[in-house]
Design an enzyme around this catalytic site. Sequence first.
Site, mmCIF file in Angstrom:
data_model
loop_
_atom_site.group_PDB
_atom_site.id
_atom_site.type_symbol
_atom_site.label_atom_id
_atom_site.label_comp_id
_atom_site.label_asym_id
_atom_site.label_seq_id
_atom_site.Cartn_x
_atom_site.Cartn_y
_atom_site.Cartn_z
ATOM 1 N N TYR A 123 0.826 -1.219 0.000
ATOM 2 C CA TYR A 123 0.000 0.000 0.000
ATOM 3 C C TYR A 123 0.854 1.259 0.000
ATOM 4 O O TYR A 123 0.463 2.278 -0.566
ATOM 5 C CB TYR A 123 -1.008 -0.010 1.154
ATOM 6 N N GLN A 130 -15.171 4.081 -5.997
ATOM 7 C CA GLN A 130 -14.592 2.897 -5.337
ATOM 8 C C GLN A 130 -13.080 3.075 -5.214
ATOM 9 O O GLN A 130 -12.400 2.238 -4.636
ATOM 10 C CB GLN A 130 -14.882 1.648 -6.173
ATOM 11 N N HIS A 187 -14.771 3.000 -0.678
ATOM 12 C CA HIS A 187 -13.760 2.033 -0.215
ATOM 13 C C HIS A 187 -12.661 2.706 0.605
ATOM 14 O O HIS A 187 -11.577 2.157 0.753
ATOM 15 C CB HIS A 187 -13.165 1.278 -1.415
ATOM 16 N N CYS A 190 -6.167 2.572 13.495
ATOM 17 C CA CYS A 190 -5.787 1.488 14.405
ATOM 18 C C CYS A 190 -6.874 0.416 14.456
ATOM 19 O O CYS A 190 -8.059 0.727 14.571
ATOM 20 C CB CYS A 190 -5.535 2.060 15.802
ATOM 21 N N CYS A 247 -8.149 0.698 18.601
ATOM 22 C CA CYS A 247 -8.792 1.877 19.214
ATOM 23 C C CYS A 247 -9.339 2.842 18.178
ATOM 24 O O CYS A 247 -9.888 3.874 18.526
ATOM 25 C CB CYS A 247 -7.811 2.600 20.141
ATOM 26 N N CYS A 290 -1.594 1.588 21.668
ATOM 27 C CA CYS A 290 -2.646 0.912 22.438
ATOM 28 C C CYS A 290 -2.540 -0.611 22.346
ATOM 29 O O CYS A 290 -3.304 -1.337 22.975
ATOM 30 C CB CYS A 290 -4.018 1.358 21.946
ATOM 31 N N ALA A 346 -12.699 7.131 -20.312
ATOM 32 C CA ALA A 346 -13.353 8.138 -19.466
ATOM 33 C C ALA A 346 -12.879 9.538 -19.834
ATOM 34 O O ALA A 346 -13.688 10.468 -19.930
ATOM 35 C CB ALA A 346 -13.048 7.833 -18.002
HETATM 36 P P1 OAD Z 1 -11.805 -3.271 -12.391
HETATM 37 O O1 OAD Z 1 -10.383 -3.514 -12.706
HETATM 38 O O2 OAD Z 1 -12.610 -4.446 -11.969
HETATM 39 O O3 OAD Z 1 -12.520 -2.613 -13.649
HETATM 40 C C1 OAD Z 1 -11.959 -1.522 -14.326
HETATM 41 C C2 OAD Z 1 -12.884 -1.126 -15.455
HETATM 42 O O4 OAD Z 1 -12.347 0.045 -16.058
HETATM 43 C C3 OAD Z 1 -13.006 -2.173 -16.556
HETATM 44 O O5 OAD Z 1 -14.383 -2.396 -16.840
HETATM 45 C C4 OAD Z 1 -12.300 -1.533 -17.760
HETATM 46 O O6 OAD Z 1 -12.887 -1.882 -18.997
HETATM 47 C C5 OAD Z 1 -12.497 -0.066 -17.453
HETATM 48 N N1 OAD Z 1 -11.502 0.828 -18.058
HETATM 49 C C6 OAD Z 1 -10.202 0.585 -18.381
HETATM 50 N N2 OAD Z 1 -9.625 1.677 -18.882
HETATM 51 C C7 OAD Z 1 -10.571 2.663 -18.901
HETATM 52 C C8 OAD Z 1 -10.591 4.024 -19.298
HETATM 53 N N3 OAD Z 1 -9.512 4.636 -19.799
HETATM 54 N N4 OAD Z 1 -11.748 4.720 -19.154
HETATM 55 C C9 OAD Z 1 -12.847 4.116 -18.641
HETATM 56 N N5 OAD Z 1 -12.888 2.840 -18.253
HETATM 57 C C10 OAD Z 1 -11.774 2.114 -18.371
HETATM 58 O O7 OAD Z 1 -11.845 -2.096 -11.292
HETATM 59 P P2 OAD Z 1 -13.061 -1.601 -10.375
HETATM 60 O O8 OAD Z 1 -14.365 -1.748 -11.064
HETATM 61 O O9 OAD Z 1 -12.673 -0.268 -9.871
HETATM 62 O O10 OAD Z 1 -11.980 -2.993 -4.305
HETATM 63 O O11 OAD Z 1 -12.979 -2.639 -9.189
HETATM 64 C C11 OAD Z 1 -13.869 -2.512 -8.116
HETATM 65 C C12 OAD Z 1 -13.195 -2.857 -6.832
HETATM 66 O O12 OAD Z 1 -12.516 -4.116 -6.971
HETATM 67 C C13 OAD Z 1 -12.072 -1.922 -6.413
HETATM 68 O O13 OAD Z 1 -12.528 -0.778 -5.722
HETATM 69 C C14 OAD Z 1 -11.252 -2.776 -5.519
HETATM 70 C C15 OAD Z 1 -11.197 -4.001 -6.389
HETATM 71 O O14 OAD Z 1 -10.873 -5.164 -5.746
HETATM 72 C C16 OAD Z 1 -11.333 -3.191 -3.152
HETATM 73 O O15 OAD Z 1 -10.122 -3.151 -3.074
HETATM 74 C C17 OAD Z 1 -12.249 -3.446 -2.002
#
Ligand code: OAD
Length: 257
Positions: A63, A97, A115, A123, A126, A146, A226
Amino acid sequence: MEELLRRLREATSVFVLTGSGISAESGLPTFRGVNGLWRTHRVEELASPEGFARNPKLVWTWYNERNAAHRQAKPNAGHYALAELEKRVPAFTLATQNVDSLHLRAGTKNLLELHGSLRVARCTKCDARRSLDATGLPVEEIEHECGGLMRPDIVWFGEALPETAWRQAAAAASQADVVLVVGTSAVVYPAAALATHYARNAYVAEINPEETPISDGVDCSLRGTAGETLTTLVERFLASTRHKTLPRDPKHNYGGS
Ligand code: OAD
């Protein structure tokens, strides 16, 4: 896009759900695409409370690297277009997200980070919080005074979303006239339900270069990135609303004194 523009002009309330795809043009990897983070890393090791309990140093090292990458990245045209749209519609809510803070840096005001974010460590015992800078949390400082462990203030698999942010997002999606779903694969719940179940009264537009499991059910699919698509959409929206509402040429007297 014409129908979406018409709906946007008439909308009193707009809700946007974003995922990692919106930050792809800022150079940040998505999770499930080619080179996606979950293709090369083990999600259960890095993004679960059990993985953290087993190896907190490994989790923080990962991270901290992501945090550094987020800070080096810059918001792109898509983030800025949404921040601009917020200024031009009566009510606007953006639920993301993403934990990269790029919407915040682009100027979005009514932002719900479903998220969490990598700006803060918390922590496990605590709940004390600590702001992180670009270096993140030094691994020798994981143990809190703690007796608990400092962890990233983000949501991992199997964990609940922050309650207030979730409630506000669900309410905003339910009340919205237009919902934009941008750069998410829409496979992670409950966030994805904001684009389906909660958005059932809205005109829903998906902006994504690829199809997703929700594509068949949305009202409008804009297949593009996007950055490009949102720029075009918001520019055209501004041009058409300007035409409709901007003050006329002051040389003309439209009835005022
Ligand atoms: P994903 O990797 O599952 O999906 C990314 C999406 O972005 C895909 O549908 C791609 O087609 C699209 N994409 C790629 N390039 C792009 C661009 N230039 N413009 C627009 N779209 C584009 O990622 P998330 O949907 O964000 O959660 O995943 C959801 C959650 O799963 C995350 O928040 C994370 C992950 O595990 C946690 O960590 C809890």
